[in-house]
Enzyme design. Structure first.
Site, PDB file in Angstrom:
ATOM      1  N   HIS A 304       0.858  -1.193   0.000  1.00  0.00           N
ATOM      2  CA  HIS A 304       0.000   0.000   0.000  1.00  0.00           C
ATOM      3  C   HIS A 304       0.884   1.229   0.000  1.00  0.00           C
ATOM      4  O   HIS A 304       1.944   1.235   0.629  1.00  0.00           O
ATOM      5  CB  HIS A 304      -0.906   0.010   1.242  1.00  0.00           C
ATOM      6  CG  HIS A 304      -2.070   0.918   1.097  1.00  0.00           C
ATOM      7  ND1 HIS A 304      -1.990   2.264   1.347  1.00  0.00           N
ATOM      8  CD2 HIS A 304      -3.340   0.675   0.690  1.00  0.00           C
ATOM      9  CE1 HIS A 304      -3.173   2.810   1.107  1.00  0.00           C
ATOM     10  NE2 HIS A 304      -3.999   1.881   0.697  1.00  0.00           N
ATOM     11  N   ASP A 362      -7.952  -5.372   0.167  1.00  0.00           N
ATOM     12  CA  ASP A 362      -8.464  -6.218  -0.914  1.00  0.00           C
ATOM     13  C   ASP A 362      -8.082  -7.695  -0.779  1.00  0.00           C
ATOM     14  O   ASP A 362      -8.569  -8.520  -1.533  1.00  0.00           O
ATOM     15  CB  ASP A 362      -7.950  -5.695  -2.268  1.00  0.00           C
ATOM     16  CG  ASP A 362      -8.569  -4.355  -2.621  1.00  0.00           C
ATOM     17  OD1 ASP A 362      -9.770  -4.195  -2.388  1.00  0.00           O
ATOM     18  OD2 ASP A 362      -7.850  -3.476  -3.121  1.00  0.00           O
TER      19      ASP A 362
HETATM   20  N1  CMC Z   1       3.952  -7.600  -4.740  1.00  0.00           N
HETATM   21  C1  CMC Z   1       5.284  -7.595  -4.915  1.00  0.00           C
HETATM   22  N2  CMC Z   1       6.073  -6.524  -4.750  1.00  0.00           N
HETATM   23  C2  CMC Z   1       5.472  -5.383  -4.393  1.00  0.00           C
HETATM   24  C3  CMC Z   1       4.083  -5.303  -4.187  1.00  0.00           C
HETATM   25  C4  CMC Z   1       3.322  -6.462  -4.371  1.00  0.00           C
HETATM   26  N3  CMC Z   1       2.003  -6.454  -4.194  1.00  0.00           N
HETATM   27  N4  CMC Z   1       3.763  -4.045  -3.844  1.00  0.00           N
HETATM   28  C5  CMC Z   1       4.908  -3.352  -3.832  1.00  0.00           C
HETATM   29  N5  CMC Z   1       5.942  -4.161  -4.162  1.00  0.00           N
HETATM   30  C6  CMC Z   1       7.364  -3.797  -4.223  1.00  0.00           C
HETATM   31  C7  CMC Z   1       7.667  -2.981  -5.474  1.00  0.00           C
HETATM   32  O1  CMC Z   1       8.038  -3.829  -6.548  1.00  0.00           O
HETATM   33  C8  CMC Z   1       8.811  -2.116  -4.986  1.00  0.00           C
HETATM   34  O2  CMC Z   1       9.972  -2.924  -4.952  1.00  0.00           O
HETATM   35  P1  CMC Z   1      11.403  -2.284  -5.346  1.00  0.00           P
HETATM   36  O3  CMC Z   1      11.632  -1.209  -4.295  1.00  0.00           O
HETATM   37  O4  CMC Z   1      12.362  -3.396  -5.259  1.00  0.00           O
HETATM   38  O5  CMC Z   1      11.261  -1.709  -6.722  1.00  0.00           O
HETATM   39  C9  CMC Z   1       8.445  -1.809  -3.539  1.00  0.00           C
HETATM   40  O6  CMC Z   1       7.631  -2.925  -3.117  1.00  0.00           O
HETATM   41  C10 CMC Z   1       7.669  -0.505  -3.342  1.00  0.00           C
HETATM   42  O7  CMC Z   1       6.485  -0.590  -4.127  1.00  0.00           O
HETATM   43  P2  CMC Z   1       5.888   0.569  -5.011  1.00  0.00           P
HETATM   44  O8  CMC Z   1       5.282  -0.034  -6.218  1.00  0.00           O
HETATM   45  O9  CMC Z   1       6.930   1.640  -5.218  1.00  0.00           O
HETATM   46  O10 CMC Z   1       4.788   1.145  -4.045  1.00  0.00           O
HETATM   47  P3  CMC Z   1       3.582   2.065  -4.471  1.00  0.00           P
HETATM   48  O11 CMC Z   1       3.249   2.838  -3.249  1.00  0.00           O
HETATM   49  O12 CMC Z   1       3.890   2.819  -5.708  1.00  0.00           O
HETATM   50  O13 CMC Z   1       2.420   1.026  -4.837  1.00  0.00           O
HETATM   51  C11 CMC Z   1       0.572  -0.435  -4.649  1.00  0.00           C
HETATM   52  C12 CMC Z   1       1.397   0.681  -3.959  1.00  0.00           C
HETATM   53  C13 CMC Z   1      -0.665  -0.688  -3.811  1.00  0.00           C
HETATM   54  C14 CMC Z   1       0.148   0.040  -6.032  1.00  0.00           C
HETATM   55  C15 CMC Z   1       1.433  -1.699  -4.752  1.00  0.00           C
HETATM   56  O14 CMC Z   1       1.803  -2.153  -3.456  1.00  0.00           O
HETATM   57  C16 CMC Z   1       0.743  -2.803  -5.515  1.00  0.00           C
HETATM   58  O15 CMC Z   1       0.793  -2.826  -6.749  1.00  0.00           O
HETATM   59  N6  CMC Z   1       0.047  -3.763  -4.805  1.00  0.00           N
HETATM   60  C17 CMC Z   1      -0.714  -4.787  -5.491  1.00  0.00           C
HETATM   61  C18 CMC Z   1      -2.069  -4.235  -5.948  1.00  0.00           C
HETATM   62  C19 CMC Z   1      -3.036  -4.029  -4.794  1.00  0.00           C
HETATM   63  O16 CMC Z   1      -3.185  -4.891  -3.944  1.00  0.00           O
HETATM   64  N7  CMC Z   1      -3.702  -2.864  -4.788  1.00  0.00           N
HETATM   65  C20 CMC Z   1      -4.688  -2.525  -3.777  1.00  0.00           C
HETATM   66  C21 CMC Z   1      -4.242  -1.391  -2.916  1.00  0.00           C
HETATM   67  S1  CMC Z   1      -5.242  -1.179  -1.426  1.00  0.00           S
HETATM   68  C22 CMC Z   1      -6.811  -0.744  -1.922  1.00  0.00           C
HETATM   69  C23 CMC Z   1      -6.890   0.417  -2.859  1.00  0.00           C
HETATM   70  O17 CMC Z   1      -6.285   1.448  -2.666  1.00  0.00           O
HETATM   71  O18 CMC Z   1      -7.638   0.307  -3.838  1.00  0.00           O
END
Ligand code: CMC
Length: 428
Positions: A304, A362
């Protein structure tokens, strides 16, 4: 607390500190561009507050979520969705009289214009229900204005129309996809009961309510009611900042919510769990795939932008998933077991620990929605029903805030500098 000073070359600029009542304060950088000719770059707005807001507080490190100061755990335990909607919208918990009046006014709008009912039949059966919902809320803007008067900016009325009509639109989108007749709402039923009956009932007989399911849906909607400046809420504010009306702004929010990185994750989680089950149920090989830099697979329902701790909503959903799924079938639900194994494997893995990746809201919701009888592609629609009060509250907060300006970010241009035009016969 003091202002910050920006200093670069011969420019020194005072950045006024905007104090938060709790959590991150903000430095006001409004004068930076004028003083330096340069802007700030914050891809994904991870470090940027777009407004001041008094609706929802999140402490992502401590796993705290409060609506108008009330902890989510207490609201989920002791209130109903409409009580929470009132709180989110108007800032205070309603008295019984206020709640009764609010509920009765909203219930008037469960019955939508007959021509809107016909509109659903023009949508292909296989349409994803999120664009159908977005399209129908756009349509609601025209029907509401023509039916109830010209003023789409009568905000209390628009609020009640949206809260009353959107569950009907969501249910009719589903009814169209399964080819069943549309039902009118029943004024003797509650908000949640009406939505369940309009989704699953038939005109040929009574709908058999299950109180545990009704309450579980009530709680799930409470958990989704607001989440400050997330992608869909920021979209609603962005569209509204141009002066567009509240209906079309919320239709845009529905579109933003549909993506798999946002609300669409609840559908993606169930697809992921089924995929793991069909491949033999090995959660560790899935975790290895997620960790593989060459693979783009993500652990859906994990991570998140704000929570760097267990999402407090996920903890509540997990309890409900356990009680609904285990008691209903009388057997262990295999997908729930897989989800629990996946969570354990991820939480004990350094990749997830180092990045502070925990289950988000989720991760477990899809399992409950499935147990309620909803198909996977309806899951995000249920998220939208829950988020509706939040979207409306943010639109209203922005509309009445004298500091509001049209939202218009800057960019750092990295394209070609000026070059001479090349006629077509000289290109190649
Ligand atoms: N699985 C694997 N790796 C992950 C995940 C995941 N679900 N989420 C983040 N990471 C890794 C990402 O690859 C990055 O690694 P590195 O630093 O080595 O490049 C690190 O963790 C930081 O992640 P980020 O993508 O920079 O974080 P963000 O704040 O931009 O993204 C997120 C947040 C929710 C989009 C992301 O965690 C994600 O894609 N999660 C899966 C989708 C999901 O479950 N979404 C629902 C969110 S909660 C309800 C809502 O808001 O709708």
């Amino acid at each position: 607390m003091t202002n910050a000073t920006f200093s670069h070359d011969d420019v020194r600029l005072d950045l006024p500190l905007v104090p938060a009542s709790q959590g991150n304060n903000g430095y006001d950088i409004a004068k930076l561009l004028g003083a330096t000719g340069d802007t700030t770059l914050d891809v994904g707005f991870a470090n940027t507050a777009s407004c001041c807001s008094a609706i929802t507080f999140i402490d992502g490190d401590a796993g705290i979520l409060r609506y108008r100061g009330y902890p989510i755990e207490q609201l989920a335990e002791q209130t109903t969705f409409l009580e929470v909607a009132y709180l989110v919208l108007y800032g205070e918990l309603p008295t019984q009289t206020q709640l009764d009046e609010f509920s009765a006014s909203i219930a008037k709008y469960h019955v939508i214009d007959e021509r809107m009912r016909e509109m659903f039949r023009t949508m292909p059966r296989k349409s994803h229900p999120m664009p159908v919902l977005s399209a129908s809320i756009n349509a609601l803007s025209t029907f509401a204005v023509s039916r109830y008067g010209e003023d789409a900016f009568d905000l209390d009325r628009a609020t009640h129309i949206l809260l009353g009509s959107v569950p009907t639109l969501a249910a009719y989108g589903y009814k169209n996809s399964v080819g069943q007749p549309f039902l009118y709402a029943d004024e003797t039923l509650s908000y949640i009961e009406n939505f369940l009956r309009m989704s699953f009932g038939l005109p040929t007989g009574p709908y058999p309510f299950d109180d545990d399911i009704t309450r579980a849906l009530d709680v799930l909607l409470i958990l989704h009611a607001d989440h400050e400046q997330n992608c869909s809420t920021s979209t609603v504010r962005m569209v509204g900042s141009s002066g567009a009306n509240i209906y079309v702004s919320i239709a845009a929010g529905v579109s933003a919510l549909s993506g798999p990185l946002h609300g669409g994750a609840n559908q993606a989680v169930l697809e992921m769990l089924k995929g793991i089950r069909d491949e033999g149920g090995d959660v560790h090989s899935y975790i290895n795939k997620v960790k593989d830099r060459k693979d783009t697979t993500k652990l859906m329902g994990f991570g998140h932008r704000i929570y760097k701790n267990y999402d407090p909503r996920a903890a509540i959903v997990k309890k409900h998933a356990d009680s609904i799924l285990r008691t209903r079938s009388g057997t262990q639900d295999e997908l729930l077991d897989l989800a629990l194994q996946l969570e354990d494997a991820a939480l004990s893995d350094p990749y997830f620990q180092e990045r502070k990746l925990y289950p988000n809201v989720d991760f477990y919701t899809g399992l409950i929605y499935q147990a309620m009888g909803f198909p996977q592609n309806m899951f995000t629609v249920l998220f939208a029903l829950g988020r509706l009060p939040g979207w409306i509250a943010h639109w209203r907060e922005q509309f009445t805030d004298p500091a509001t300006k049209i939202n218009r970010p800057r960019q750092v241009y990295v394209g070609e500098v000026e070059r001479p035009f090349v006629p077509i016969d000289q290109r190649g």
